[in-house]
Design an enzyme around this catalytic site. Structure first.
Site, mmCIF file in Angstrom:
data_model
loop_
_atom_site.group_PDB
_atom_site.id
_atom_site.type_symbol
_atom_site.label_atom_id
_atom_site.label_comp_id
_atom_site.label_asym_id
_atom_site.label_seq_id
_atom_site.Cartn_x
_atom_site.Cartn_y
_atom_site.Cartn_z
ATOM 1 N N TYR A 42 -7.553 6.006 3.903
ATOM 2 C CA TYR A 42 -7.591 4.989 2.863
ATOM 3 C C TYR A 42 -6.678 3.802 3.218
ATOM 4 C CZ TYR A 42 -6.155 2.190 -0.906
ATOM 5 O OH TYR A 42 -5.836 1.062 -1.617
ATOM 6 N N ASP A 80 -10.108 5.172 -2.450
ATOM 7 C CA ASP A 80 -9.043 5.983 -3.048
ATOM 8 C C ASP A 80 -9.632 6.727 -4.249
ATOM 9 O OD1 ASP A 80 -9.323 4.041 -4.961
ATOM 10 O OD2 ASP A 80 -7.220 3.454 -5.016
ATOM 11 N N CYS A 85 -12.901 1.791 -15.746
ATOM 12 C CA CYS A 85 -13.518 3.101 -15.472
ATOM 13 C C CYS A 85 -12.394 4.105 -15.193
ATOM 14 C CB CYS A 85 -14.481 2.985 -14.292
ATOM 15 S SG CYS A 85 -15.533 4.423 -14.115
ATOM 16 N N GLU A 118 0.821 -1.211 0.000
ATOM 17 C CA GLU A 118 0.000 0.000 0.000
ATOM 18 C C GLU A 118 0.861 1.270 0.000
ATOM 19 O OE1 GLU A 118 -3.089 0.415 -0.601
ATOM 20 O OE2 GLU A 118 -3.577 -1.709 -0.656
HETATM 21 S S1 SF4 Z 1 -20.037 2.028 -17.615
HETATM 22 FE FE1 SF4 Z 1 -18.446 3.582 -17.930
HETATM 23 S S2 SF4 Z 1 -18.741 5.113 -16.303
HETATM 24 FE FE2 SF4 Z 1 -19.850 3.236 -15.714
HETATM 25 S S3 SF4 Z 1 -18.453 2.078 -14.434
HETATM 26 FE FE3 SF4 Z 1 -18.235 1.334 -16.518
HETATM 27 S S4 SF4 Z 1 -16.557 2.523 -17.413
HETATM 28 FE FE4 SF4 Z 1 -17.256 3.600 -15.551
#
Ligand code: SF4
Length: 238
Positions: A123, A141, A196, A40
């Site tokens: 965190y 985080d 994401c 970490e």
């Molecule tokens: S759909 Fe797009 S905005 Fe939603 S969690 Fe997945 S990558 Fe992230």
């Protein structure tokens, strides 16, 4: 706290994806709290690929908290050479000395007690408690904050109130079983790091897309493709 209506489907999809696609990382195959603390500290502000190089080397040189506590500051700095942010190495060294001196060599499992240690914020305390001891605690985080904000379409205030809401939501989402908590926290981080992403979220292939408020909006408007183009070359941490 009342959970958003898409919470259950999000959790189900996230865990299903993680069980198939989890990244194979050495700090995930151990419950040694000292090794997890080292990982970490290294992962703060540093790419996973760099940490993969340094982590096993550091543990070979200092296999236990006792070994690290006996090292000189110069030796620790040498072992950290190339990872940058040397303040982390200094704090880790101070932490090792504190654990040996005040905790009989045992790293606490309680997030509040962990936060009293040098270099350990909210965190890191949550991550160590969750990943080493499978405690039912959240670890938020920047990756996790981003995922939660997008999935639940949150409009958050700034500063401490923002932090408070994100941590409250992350805590309320935690599964009941300890093993599932461990997986859920790891899965949130994997999703934020690999799918994401801060720039260029991969919404069109995202495993939780059908449960994500932002993803549904972006994929129906073609925004994900634009975001992908914008995000080319971005290098997510962690
Ligand atoms: S759909 Fe797009 S905005 Fe939603 S969690 Fe997945 S990558 Fe992230």
């Amino acid at each position: 706290m009342r959970l958003p209506t898409n919470a259950l489907s999000f959790k189900r999809l996230l865990l299903r994806w993680y069980r198939r696609q989890a990244r194979d990382l050495p700090w995930r195959t151990t419950r040694d709290a000292y090794a997890i603390v080292v990982s970490e500290f290294m992962l703060q502000q540093t790419q996973v690929s760099r940490v993969l190089e340094y982590f096993p080397r550091f543990l070979r040189r200092y296999p236990t908290v006792h070994h690290l506590s006996r090292a000189t500051p110069r030796q620790v700095r040498e072992s950290w050479e190339g990872l940058g942010y040397y303040r982390r190495a200094e704090n880790l060294h101070r932490l090792a000395k504190t654990i040996v001196r005040e905790h009989e060599g045992e790293i606490p499992d309680d997030p509040e007690r962990l936060r009293d240690l040098p270099g350990v914020g909210r965190y890191t305390a949550g991550a160590v408690a969750a990943f080493a001891y499978e405690r039912r605690v959240a670890a938020v985080d920047t990756n996790v904050a981003r995922v939660l904000t997008r999935v639940f379409g949150l409009r958050l205030p700034k500063g401490a109130r923002r932090e408070h809401r994100l941590w409250a939501l992350a805590s309320a989402l935690l599964p009941k079983r300890r093993r599932a908590v461990w997986e859920f926290n790891q899965a949130l981080m994997d999703l934020g790091a690999t799918v994401c992403r801060a720039r260029g979220p991969l919404c069109s292939t995202c495993p939780v897309r059908t449960a994500c408020r932002t993803g549904r909006r972006l994929t129906s408007s073609g925004g994900s493709a634009r975001a992908r183009r914008r995000g080319r070359g971005s290098t997510p941490k962690r």
